[in-house]
Scaffold this motif. Structure first.
Motif, PDB file in Angstrom:
ATOM      1  N   TRP A 226       0.811  -1.202   0.000  1.00  0.00           N
ATOM      2  CA  TRP A 226       0.000   0.000   0.000  1.00  0.00           C
ATOM      3  C   TRP A 226       0.851   1.261   0.000  1.00  0.00           C
ATOM      4  O   TRP A 226       0.487   2.264  -0.598  1.00  0.00           O
ATOM      5  CB  TRP A 226      -0.986  -0.001   1.167  1.00  0.00           C
ATOM      6  CG  TRP A 226      -2.046  -1.045   0.978  1.00  0.00           C
ATOM      7  CD1 TRP A 226      -2.238  -2.169   1.713  1.00  0.00           C
ATOM      8  CD2 TRP A 226      -3.035  -1.067  -0.051  1.00  0.00           C
ATOM      9  NE1 TRP A 226      -3.282  -2.895   1.223  1.00  0.00           N
ATOM     10  CE2 TRP A 226      -3.797  -2.241   0.122  1.00  0.00           C
ATOM     11  CE3 TRP A 226      -3.358  -0.230  -1.115  1.00  0.00           C
ATOM     12  CZ2 TRP A 226      -4.853  -2.585  -0.696  1.00  0.00           C
ATOM     13  CZ3 TRP A 226      -4.416  -0.576  -1.933  1.00  0.00           C
ATOM     14  CH2 TRP A 226      -5.149  -1.734  -1.728  1.00  0.00           C
ATOM     15  N   MET A 227       2.019   1.202   0.627  1.00  0.00           N
ATOM     16  CA  MET A 227       2.944   2.347   0.590  1.00  0.00           C
ATOM     17  C   MET A 227       3.437   2.584  -0.830  1.00  0.00           C
ATOM     18  O   MET A 227       3.539   3.722  -1.292  1.00  0.00           O
ATOM     19  CB  MET A 227       4.132   2.118   1.534  1.00  0.00           C
ATOM     20  CG  MET A 227       3.803   2.283   3.004  1.00  0.00           C
ATOM     21  SD  MET A 227       3.171   3.905   3.445  1.00  0.00           S
ATOM     22  CE  MET A 227       4.615   4.915   3.194  1.00  0.00           C
ATOM     23  N   LYS A 228       3.753   1.498  -1.545  1.00  0.00           N
ATOM     24  CA  LYS A 228       4.174   1.635  -2.949  1.00  0.00           C
ATOM     25  C   LYS A 228       3.040   2.212  -3.795  1.00  0.00           C
ATOM     26  O   LYS A 228       3.267   3.010  -4.700  1.00  0.00           O
ATOM     27  CB  LYS A 228       4.611   0.276  -3.507  1.00  0.00           C
ATOM     28  CG  LYS A 228       5.924  -0.212  -2.949  1.00  0.00           C
ATOM     29  CD  LYS A 228       6.280  -1.553  -3.548  1.00  0.00           C
ATOM     30  CE  LYS A 228       7.587  -2.080  -2.952  1.00  0.00           C
ATOM     31  NZ  LYS A 228       7.923  -3.409  -3.481  1.00  0.00           N
ATOM     32  N   TYR A 229       1.810   1.787  -3.465  1.00  0.00           N
ATOM     33  CA  TYR A 229       0.645   2.303  -4.197  1.00  0.00           C
ATOM     34  C   TYR A 229       0.501   3.812  -3.964  1.00  0.00           C
ATOM     35  O   TYR A 229       0.292   4.583  -4.899  1.00  0.00           O
ATOM     36  CB  TYR A 229      -0.619   1.567  -3.744  1.00  0.00           C
ATOM     37  CG  TYR A 229      -1.894   2.091  -4.361  1.00  0.00           C
ATOM     38  CD1 TYR A 229      -2.266   1.719  -5.639  1.00  0.00           C
ATOM     39  CD2 TYR A 229      -2.720   2.973  -3.665  1.00  0.00           C
ATOM     40  CE1 TYR A 229      -3.433   2.201  -6.210  1.00  0.00           C
ATOM     41  CE2 TYR A 229      -3.878   3.457  -4.227  1.00  0.00           C
ATOM     42  CZ  TYR A 229      -4.229   3.071  -5.499  1.00  0.00           C
ATOM     43  OH  TYR A 229      -5.369   3.553  -6.062  1.00  0.00           O
TER      44      TYR A 229
ATOM     45  N   GLU B  88       4.509   3.873  -7.094  1.00  0.00           N
ATOM     46  CA  GLU B  88       5.652   3.084  -7.524  1.00  0.00           C
ATOM     47  C   GLU B  88       5.238   1.764  -8.163  1.00  0.00           C
ATOM     48  O   GLU B  88       6.090   0.905  -8.380  1.00  0.00           O
ATOM     49  CB  GLU B  88       6.578   2.813  -6.318  1.00  0.00           C
ATOM     50  CG  GLU B  88       7.188   4.066  -5.741  1.00  0.00           C
ATOM     51  CD  GLU B  88       7.975   3.796  -4.463  1.00  0.00           C
ATOM     52  OE1 GLU B  88       7.908   2.663  -3.928  1.00  0.00           O
ATOM     53  OE2 GLU B  88       8.655   4.723  -3.997  1.00  0.00           O
ATOM     54  N   LEU B  89       3.973   1.566  -8.444  1.00  0.00           N
ATOM     55  CA  LEU B  89       3.477   0.315  -9.043  1.00  0.00           C
ATOM     56  C   LEU B  89       3.113   0.540 -10.506  1.00  0.00           C
ATOM     57  O   LEU B  89       2.787   1.650 -10.916  1.00  0.00           O
ATOM     58  CB  LEU B  89       2.243  -0.185  -8.281  1.00  0.00           C
ATOM     59  CG  LEU B  89       2.439  -0.538  -6.807  1.00  0.00           C
ATOM     60  CD1 LEU B  89       1.095  -0.876  -6.178  1.00  0.00           C
ATOM     61  CD2 LEU B  89       3.402  -1.691  -6.641  1.00  0.00           C
TER      62      LEU B  89
ATOM     63  N   VAL C   1      -4.469  -1.269 -10.730  1.00  0.00           N
ATOM     64  CA  VAL C   1      -5.869  -1.621 -10.964  1.00  0.00           C
ATOM     65  C   VAL C   1      -6.299  -2.749 -10.027  1.00  0.00           C
ATOM     66  O   VAL C   1      -7.401  -2.722  -9.464  1.00  0.00           O
ATOM     67  CB  VAL C   1      -6.084  -2.001 -12.450  1.00  0.00           C
ATOM     68  CG1 VAL C   1      -7.453  -2.602 -12.676  1.00  0.00           C
ATOM     69  CG2 VAL C   1      -5.875  -0.788 -13.332  1.00  0.00           C
ATOM     70  N   LEU C   2      -5.434  -3.738  -9.844  1.00  0.00           N
ATOM     71  CA  LEU C   2      -5.763  -4.840  -8.930  1.00  0.00           C
ATOM     72  C   LEU C   2      -5.971  -4.334  -7.506  1.00  0.00           C
ATOM     73  O   LEU C   2      -6.930  -4.726  -6.832  1.00  0.00           O
ATOM     74  CB  LEU C   2      -4.643  -5.894  -8.950  1.00  0.00           C
ATOM     75  CG  LEU C   2      -4.566  -6.792 -10.177  1.00  0.00           C
ATOM     76  CD1 LEU C   2      -3.313  -7.661 -10.115  1.00  0.00           C
ATOM     77  CD2 LEU C   2      -5.797  -7.665 -10.261  1.00  0.00           C
ATOM     78  N   LEU C   3      -5.064  -3.467  -7.047  1.00  0.00           N
ATOM     79  CA  LEU C   3      -5.198  -2.936  -5.695  1.00  0.00           C
ATOM     80  C   LEU C   3      -6.443  -2.065  -5.553  1.00  0.00           C
ATOM     81  O   LEU C   3      -7.143  -2.134  -4.535  1.00  0.00           O
ATOM     82  CB  LEU C   3      -3.944  -2.142  -5.318  1.00  0.00           C
ATOM     83  CG  LEU C   3      -2.681  -2.984  -5.065  1.00  0.00           C
ATOM     84  CD1 LEU C   3      -1.471  -2.093  -4.902  1.00  0.00           C
ATOM     85  CD2 LEU C   3      -2.858  -3.863  -3.853  1.00  0.00           C
ATOM     86  N   GLU C   4      -6.742  -1.256  -6.556  1.00  0.00           N
ATOM     87  CA  GLU C   4      -7.933  -0.407  -6.500  1.00  0.00           C
ATOM     88  C   GLU C   4      -9.205  -1.244  -6.448  1.00  0.00           C
ATOM     89  O   GLU C   4     -10.113  -0.962  -5.665  1.00  0.00           O
ATOM     90  CB  GLU C   4      -7.970   0.530  -7.701  1.00  0.00           C
ATOM     91  CG  GLU C   4      -6.949   1.638  -7.630  1.00  0.00           C
ATOM     92  CD  GLU C   4      -6.821   2.412  -8.917  1.00  0.00           C
ATOM     93  OE1 GLU C   4      -7.521   2.100  -9.900  1.00  0.00           O
ATOM     94  OE2 GLU C   4      -6.005   3.356  -8.954  1.00  0.00           O
ATOM     95  N   ASN C   5      -9.267  -2.281  -7.257  1.00  0.00           N
ATOM     96  CA  ASN C   5     -10.446  -3.161  -7.243  1.00  0.00           C
ATOM     97  C   ASN C   5     -10.563  -3.894  -5.911  1.00  0.00           C
ATOM     98  O   ASN C   5     -11.670  -4.139  -5.425  1.00  0.00           O
ATOM     99  CB  ASN C   5     -10.392  -4.146  -8.399  1.00  0.00           C
ATOM    100  CG  ASN C   5     -10.616  -3.473  -9.728  1.00  0.00           C
ATOM    101  OD1 ASN C   5     -11.237  -2.415  -9.799  1.00  0.00           O
ATOM    102  ND2 ASN C   5     -10.101  -4.066 -10.784  1.00  0.00           N
ATOM    103  N   HIS C   6      -9.427  -4.248  -5.321  1.00  0.00           N
ATOM    104  CA  HIS C   6      -9.440  -4.942  -4.039  1.00  0.00           C
ATOM    105  C   HIS C   6      -9.951  -4.034  -2.919  1.00  0.00           C
ATOM    106  O   HIS C   6     -10.614  -4.508  -1.991  1.00  0.00           O
ATOM    107  CB  HIS C   6      -8.022  -5.458  -3.715  1.00  0.00           C
ATOM    108  CG  HIS C   6      -7.961  -6.254  -2.455  1.00  0.00           C
ATOM    109  ND1 HIS C   6      -8.476  -7.526  -2.343  1.00  0.00           N
ATOM    110  CD2 HIS C   6      -7.456  -5.942  -1.232  1.00  0.00           C
ATOM    111  CE1 HIS C   6      -8.284  -7.971  -1.123  1.00  0.00           C
ATOM    112  NE2 HIS C   6      -7.649  -7.031  -0.420  1.00  0.00           N
ATOM    113  N   LEU C   7      -9.680  -2.761  -3.021  1.00  0.00           N
ATOM    114  CA  LEU C   7     -10.153  -1.815  -1.997  1.00  0.00           C
ATOM    115  C   LEU C   7     -11.675  -1.770  -1.910  1.00  0.00           C
ATOM    116  O   LEU C   7     -12.233  -1.520  -0.846  1.00  0.00           O
ATOM    117  CB  LEU C   7      -9.631  -0.407  -2.284  1.00  0.00           C
ATOM    118  CG  LEU C   7      -8.217  -0.091  -1.820  1.00  0.00           C
ATOM    119  CD1 LEU C   7      -7.836   1.314  -2.234  1.00  0.00           C
ATOM    120  CD2 LEU C   7      -8.081  -0.246  -0.328  1.00  0.00           C
ATOM    121  N   TYR C   8     -12.352  -2.037  -3.011  1.00  0.00           N
ATOM    122  CA  TYR C   8     -13.816  -1.997  -3.012  1.00  0.00           C
ATOM    123  C   TYR C   8     -14.418  -3.109  -2.168  1.00  0.00           C
ATOM    124  O   TYR C   8     -15.522  -2.987  -1.661  1.00  0.00           O
ATOM    125  CB  TYR C   8     -14.368  -2.101  -4.439  1.00  0.00           C
ATOM    126  CG  TYR C   8     -14.114  -0.869  -5.273  1.00  0.00           C
ATOM    127  CD1 TYR C   8     -14.605   0.362  -4.896  1.00  0.00           C
ATOM    128  CD2 TYR C   8     -13.405  -0.960  -6.458  1.00  0.00           C
ATOM    129  CE1 TYR C   8     -14.381   1.491  -5.672  1.00  0.00           C
ATOM    130  CE2 TYR C   8     -13.179   0.159  -7.245  1.00  0.00           C
ATOM    131  CZ  TYR C   8     -13.670   1.382  -6.839  1.00  0.00           C
ATOM    132  OH  TYR C   8     -13.442   2.493  -7.603  1.00  0.00           O
TER     133      TYR C   8
END
Length: 156
Positions: free
Chosen positions: A10-13, A17-18, A24-31
């Protein structure tokens, strides 16, 4: 089973730095994941500490407001473009009125009214004649045909 991401991810996000697919994967996972959402918020808070502080907040806010007002002025100028005359409503009304006058002077509406009158009269006459009246009329016509044939026989 959902995979949870670490605070380092999440710090890299937050630091951008990603690559795009991981973002996109991390953003979708946040939902869908409240636990990772809390980690994301924690990463944002940590990143906020590393950002430089604003020395004169009032001047910073005034600069932002000036930029917003300048953008609004540009947007207003773009929306104030004058529409061509043929797109105005007065032009459409003028066309409608002139077509109405042309059709009226040509008698178009009168011919429609005459046509509807004949249709209405035909419907009324069909509706008023009952089956018994039709039977009586046919009977009299049949009887008249006998009378006519007897008269012809007498003449010969």
């Amino acid at each position: 089973m959902t995979t949870h991401y670490s605070i380092d991810h999440w710090m890299k996000y937050v630091k951008d730095e990603l690559n795009d697919t991981e973002r996109v994967l991390l953003e979708n996972h946040l939902y869908t994941c409240d636990q990772c959402l809390e980690l994301y918020i924690e990463a944002v808070d940590k990143q906020e500490e590393t950002l430089p502080s604003i020395s004169d907040e009032a001047a910073f806010m005034n600069d932002i407001m000036k930029k917003i007002s300048n953008e609004n002025m540009v947007i207003e100028k773009v929306t104030e473009k004058k529409r061509p005359f043929y797109q105005s409503s007065i032009f459409h009304y003028a066309i409608a009125a002139s077509l109405t006058l042309i059709l009226m002077s040509a008698g178009f509406f009168q011919s429609i009214i005459k046509h509807t009158d004949t249709i209405q009269k035909a419907e009324i006459s069909v509706k008023q004649q009952s089956k018994t009246d039709g039977l009586v009329d046919k009977t009299f016509a049949w009887m008249d045909s006998f009378d006519g044939s007897k008269k012809e026989d007498f003449k010969k």
